[in-house]
Design a protein around this motif. Structure first.
Motif, mmCIF file in Angstrom:
data_model
loop_
_atom_site.group_PDB
_atom_site.id
_atom_site.type_symbol
_atom_site.label_atom_id
_atom_site.label_comp_id
_atom_site.label_asym_id
_atom_site.label_seq_id
_atom_site.Cartn_x
_atom_site.Cartn_y
_atom_site.Cartn_z
ATOM 1 N N TRP A 176 0.854 -1.180 0.000
ATOM 2 C CA TRP A 176 0.000 0.000 0.000
ATOM 3 C C TRP A 176 0.894 1.236 0.000
ATOM 4 N N ASN B 229 -2.577 4.231 -1.939
ATOM 5 C CA ASN B 229 -3.627 3.901 -2.903
ATOM 6 C C ASN B 229 -3.529 2.413 -3.236
ATOM 7 N N PHE B 230 -4.472 1.945 -4.042
ATOM 8 C CA PHE B 230 -4.502 0.523 -4.396
ATOM 9 C C PHE B 230 -3.907 0.255 -5.778
ATOM 10 N N ASP B 231 -3.136 1.188 -6.323
ATOM 11 C CA ASP B 231 -2.621 1.037 -7.686
ATOM 12 C C ASP B 231 -1.807 -0.247 -7.862
ATOM 13 N N LEU C 259 -1.825 -3.016 -6.059
ATOM 14 C CA LEU C 259 -2.678 -4.190 -5.911
ATOM 15 C C LEU C 259 -3.543 -4.383 -7.147
ATOM 16 N N THR C 260 -4.171 -3.315 -7.617
ATOM 17 C CA THR C 260 -5.052 -3.389 -8.783
ATOM 18 C C THR C 260 -4.302 -3.856 -10.025
ATOM 19 N N ARG C 261 -3.084 -3.385 -10.189
ATOM 20 C CA ARG C 261 -2.273 -3.776 -11.338
ATOM 21 C C ARG C 261 -1.750 -5.219 -11.199
ATOM 22 N N VAL D 251 -2.876 -7.957 -9.260
ATOM 23 C CA VAL D 251 -3.765 -9.118 -9.124
ATOM 24 C C VAL D 251 -4.055 -9.812 -10.454
ATOM 25 N N SER E 290 -7.565 -0.369 4.102
ATOM 26 C CA SER E 290 -6.614 -0.936 3.141
ATOM 27 C C SER E 290 -6.197 -2.349 3.538
ATOM 28 N N THR F 171 -8.997 -4.615 2.495
ATOM 29 C CA THR F 171 -9.032 -4.843 1.052
ATOM 30 C C THR F 171 -7.960 -5.826 0.614
ATOM 31 N N THR G 292 -8.864 -9.502 -0.856
ATOM 32 C CA THR G 292 -8.418 -9.818 -2.216
ATOM 33 C C THR G 292 -7.633 -11.125 -2.242
#
Length: 199
Positions: A101, A104-106, A108-110, A112, A138, A141, A145
């Motif tokens: 972290w 932001n979740f950038d 993680l989002t990218r 996964v 966070s 999340t 995930t």
């Protein structure tokens, strides 16, 4: 002369010989965040991981973890080349990427969908070897995930924080001087307890 690969091999073989009988030793990680400095290094990493995992497998049936690459200075990681790094023809291997972290979740989002794709391609499970987050939301999340993908994980002590208006990495502490849980440990235990109830 002994090559660097052989030196690392001898190191791991000695570690395995000493520790493999302990039931709380469940896996060995080949190398943490191996650096890449060019596109050619992905093929070299695959060869290296294959060599090391093959030699380690001769002494242990426990999991062998390989890690995602870390980019050297002035080089940008190439996700399209990551499929080349997996050990070839070695059973009981796990992919152990890291994600953090950073406000932001950038990441993680990218990460996964990439991990899902590579895991399916290799037919190898994912175990998130390092992650940390800085708020209750966070932490929730990240754990949700990982759990929804049936990925194991371990929390790590690095954390992204701001000090004197400069973002930097630092170590987080889980226990205060009086023995009580810190805020970060409370975030984690709250999430885990909630996830266990809903499991």
């Amino acid at each position: 002369t002994t090559s660097m690969w052989q030196t690392h091999q001898h190191f791991w073989l000695e570690i395995i010989e000493r520790l493999d009988a302990y039931p709380n030793v469940i896996a060995y990680e080949i190398l943490n965040e191996p650096p890449v400095a060019s596109d050619l290094d992905y093929d070299r990493m695959g060869d290296y991981n294959t060599f090391m995992a093959t030699e380690m497998r001769k002494l242990t049936d426990k999991y062998i973890i390989f890690n995602r690459e870390a980019a050297a200075t002035n080089y940008t990681r190439r996700p399209a080349l990551v499929p080349r790094i997996a050990p070839r023809n070695v059973p009981n291997v796990i992919f152990g990427p890291h994600v953090y972290w950073k406000g932001n979740f950038d990441d993680l989002t990218r990460s996964v969908p990439q991990w899902q794709e590579w895991s399916a391609l290799w037919n190898i499970p994912v175990f998130v070897g390092e992650w940390a987050a800085d708020t209750q939301a966070s932490v929730d999340t990240f754990v949700q995930t990982f759990n929804s993908n049936k990925w194991g994980w371990t929390w790590w002590r690095w954390i992204w924080f701001s000090l004197e208006n400069v973002n930097r990495w630092g170590r987080q502490v889980f226990v205060n001087a009086d023995g009580s849980a810190t805020t970060h440990l409370t975030y984690l235990t709250t999430t885990v307890e909630r996830e266990l109830v809903s499991f």
